[in-house]
Design an enzyme around this catalytic site. Structure first.
Site, short mmCIF file in Angstrom:
data_model
loop_
_atom_site.label_atom_id
_atom_site.label_comp_id
_atom_site.label_asym_id
_atom_site.label_seq_id
_atom_site.Cartn_x
_atom_site.Cartn_y
_atom_site.Cartn_z
N CYS B 39 0.75 -1.23 0.00
CA CYS B 39 0.00 0.00 0.00
C CYS B 39 0.79 1.30 0.00
CB CYS B 39 -0.97 -0.04 1.17
SG CYS B 39 -0.21 -0.68 2.69
N HIS B 102 -2.08 7.25 4.00
CA HIS B 102 -1.01 6.26 4.09
C HIS B 102 0.37 6.74 3.66
CE1 HIS B 102 -1.13 1.62 4.61
NE2 HIS B 102 -1.07 2.28 5.74
N ASP B 249 -3.87 -0.52 -5.52
CA ASP B 249 -2.49 -0.25 -5.10
C ASP B 249 -1.65 -1.50 -4.91
OD1 ASP B 249 -3.88 -1.08 -2.89
OD2 ASP B 249 -2.94 0.34 -1.51
N ASN B 250 -2.29 -2.67 -4.91
CA ASN B 250 -1.53 -3.93 -4.87
C ASN B 250 -2.49 -5.06 -5.19
OD1 ASN B 250 -1.43 -3.08 -1.49
ND2 ASN B 250 -2.75 -4.74 -2.18
#
Lengths: 483, 483
Positions: B39, B102, B249-250
């Protein structure tokens, strides 16, 4: 071909624009199954609407063994089976099979003896080339007589992968459709091409065009051909009178991957296995003006449904003197109705698994033997689910391994046998399986006996071509089915 | 979310009609990558257009370790980094982030200090609930000040999975768009929702509606929300002036599967790994009237391209005083141009792999340690490719493992190092990697130091709410990054 080989099913290279468009104009079935994890039994099921265990397309030579119709097989489709084209005659349909038959190659088993009016193609797989001594090359038939053999009059270049077979099969299809339309005759075309079966081939214009290698070239040529067939139907003005269904007879053969094997998407293992990768198939129904465009149906479907559905479309009833496993899919396709029904997964005469709703219960797990596996024969390359992809035959008939295919399509996380969900699922599945097994009358097994003398040495028509070979002495033997 | 979680990418339950429609109206990128298999670094890359190794979003505490921004992290986005919203101000854009930030939770790292005009959401993941003694619950901010905490003012019911967060985030998005449209201001909305991150949640109307369990419920709510956002853009008459891009994001966190983890389709492993399942992402571009409908682009794309592309759309140039890894995707989207470019796969500051064209070369292979694996931490459940999904860090820098991603998207069959194809691929890849590594100037690593005193004890605004907690003594420590 595997579930994951079409763009519309998520193949990353997205090289099937025609099939994807067919789905966009028709209905996609993400939960559609063949009747067996390999060719001959699935094709018997398609044309009879019955599980291979009923029609005799199985072996009892070993426990839970896959069997098919190589050219040493003695058996084939029994005369007692009623095939779709024979039944469709009752509504005036003319039927043609183009491509691989695979329901027995001895003359009594030929398609024209079982309801087809025309045939162009081969009785067995296009393996070879052979030396015509230990075994002959596979013949190619036009109707009752051979017109040549693979690797001879119908070349397949194993080195380059070049073969014109798909183009020939395409022309046969287009010509047949045009001829029936001109004569205003209803028709059934079974276009059973085999370019994605190893040895994988494509014609020159397609070779080297895919990002996926030779296998992708073959897929691209099939895709293009389907596009041309649908285009012809539109051009002739009969698209709205023609039901077209696209599917496959087993999952991608991962043993041939990556150069000659395809993709089963997120599913476990491939051809030869009763995991989802072996039996869940791409499936698209197309009937402009009737099936609404761009729909997805979550009906659990089976290749055997095409038998029943086709009869229904022709205004015919399925035979009442025998068990028929196929459903009529018209309510699913035209009204969006869903019918609760089980999917049975067999190897030989062993019920390996069943799916009901979202739950799949495995009564036996097996991929192949340790002996084969150690020789590099791997039906699940890169996949290993402990206790699931087993190399010994593991019995779970008392407490089946149960998976929730919605949450876990890859069959990686068996439900805990202590969970309420497991017990509820088992409670639903058990009576369905019991009822199935109690009512089941297996057919005479057709795939037990092999004999080199029955190979394609002297097929009908060989005299005219000077292509008859002398068969060896007749020595019936038990066929060896290692997996 | 994983590549395989959308219907249009082949998810069998096909429960994303809005995202599928977005793809049908726009452009699908099957070969689109995030910048890191987890992330924080990926999100830093999205907003800076730079690899995390450049912006400092990595650790040197161990070799090839994944690091992120839990609440004990001391670091965050450096002031020296130029973020997309700050640059867009140059063209008059108003920017808002909704959801998970984040990039550091200490006040100097907050989004409003880095170019965003508005923020509604949280600085860290929604893990919890915590006891406010060993660690505090994560705050939720409106702009500079906290308005509550997860599990307190913003409940997440871990047992039922119920939380209204996606609905709140949706309302924030819709209100922002309406407000900017009314004021005729150009805007950048970063809608960074996190419902598919464990603990997975959905609001009551969506709970129990998916065939895929709770994870599917969360996906359905996201899909519905995207549909509502696109619908609003059309309703307001600004769809043709608004570029929308959807990605992740992943890859899906398979460690949370099947109940709280999704699907990476046919790809190997998932989040935390540099196999395709960890970094290849769903990606859809939508801009009616500009991007032609129903297209698929095989451009190798990166989340960092959204930085450069967004600047281009605003008529701005990317900064020239630093390396920018993002490409402008407009030529790919508007003219169908393909640009040859590498995709780099990092763990920490270790270049694990690179993809160039169809070839992917692994210089290091690792999933996680034997110690972790034996404890049941498995990033590749059910998958095991010998010599590839290794549990010790295996170096292949001299002779990388090379895969052809077209034939073998699942990274199961490394090319033979004796083949001409291998040598040709290596010859193309080597100079690209050399050039990258020679020019690379790593940023100061931000993810090395942890300190319980920096947790969200007393975020700005806590006084007004009476929600300030007392931090413990400051004890800086090396963060522990086990994988």
């Amino acid at each position: 071909m595997g579930w994951g080989d079409l763009g519309v099913y998520g193949e990353p290279s997205r090289e099937t624009p025609n099939l994807d468009r067919m789905a966009a104009e028709g209905m996609l079935f993400p939960n559609f199954y063949t009747a067996n994890p390999l060719c001959s039994p699935s094709r018997a099921a398609l044309l009879t609407g019955r599980l291979p265990i009923r029609s005799g397309f199985y072996t009892t030579n070993g426990h839970a063994r896959n069997a098919y119709t190589p050219q040493e097989i003695v058996g084939g489709i029994p005369d007692s089976e009623l095939l779709l084209p024979a039944l469709l005659k009752g509504a005036g349909y003319v039927s043609k099979i183009v491509g691989k038959w695979h329901l027995g190659h001895r003359p009594q088993f030929h398609p024209l003896r079982h309801g087809f009016d025309e045939w162009f193609g081969s009785p067995n797989c296009h393996f070879g080339p052979y030396d015509d001594k230990a075994r002959p090359n596979i013949p190619v038939y036009r109707d009752q007589e051979m017109v040549g053999r693979f690797y001879e009059e119908f070349p397949i270049n194993l080195k380059t992968g070049e073969a014109n077979l798909t183009q020939i099969y395409l022309q046969e299809a287009l010509e047949f459709i045009q001829r029936q339309q001109a004569a205003h005759r209803p028709f059934f075309l079974y276009w059973a091409v085999d370019a994605t079966h190893a040895p994988v081939y494509a014609s020159k214009p397609f070779l080297g065009t895919s990002q996926r290698g030779r296998y992708g070239d073959a897929i691209r040529e099939l895709d293009d051909s389907v596009g041309r067939i649908l285009h012809l139907l539109r051009d002739l003005g009969i698209a709205e009178n023609t039901f077209v269904f696209f599917t496959s007879d087993n999952g991608a053969a991962l043993i041939s991957a990556p150069r000659q094997g395809g993709s089963n998407g997120p599913f476990l293992c491939g051809k030869q296995t009763t995991f989802e990768g072996g039996m869940r198939e791409p499936a698209i129904a197309w009937w402009p003006g009737h099936i609404p465009a761009g729909q997805v149906s979550h009906q659990l479907g089976s290749i055997m449904d095409l038998f029943t559905t086709s009869l229904s479309l022709a205004g015919l009833e399925p035979p009442r003197d025998r068990a028929i496993d196929g459903l009529d899919l018209l309510p699913a396709m035209l009204q969006g109705h869903l019918t609760d029904r089980p999917i049975f997964y067999y190897r030989g005469n062993t019920l390996m698994a069943v799916t009901l709703g979202q739950y799949k219960a495995h009564f036996w797990t097996w991929t192949n033997s340790w002996e084969e596996f150690k020789q590099g024969i791997d039906f699940c390359p890169g996949q290993n689910v402990s206790g699931v992809t087993t190399h010994s035959q593991e019995e779970h008939t008392k407490l089946p391994l149960i998976f929730h295919l919605g949450r876990d399509p890859g069959e990686r996380f068996p439900l805990s046998i202590a969970s309420i969900e497991y017990l509820d699922a088992l409670r639903r599945i058990t009576p369905v399986v019991q009822q199935h097994q109690e009512a089941l009358v297996p057919g005479q097994p057709q795939l037990n006996v092999c004999n080199r003398a029955v190979m394609n040495w002297a097929p009908p028509g060989c005299e005219k071509l000077g292509k008859c070979l002398t068969p060896p002495e007749s020595v019936p033997e038990k066929c060896s089915w290692p997996h």
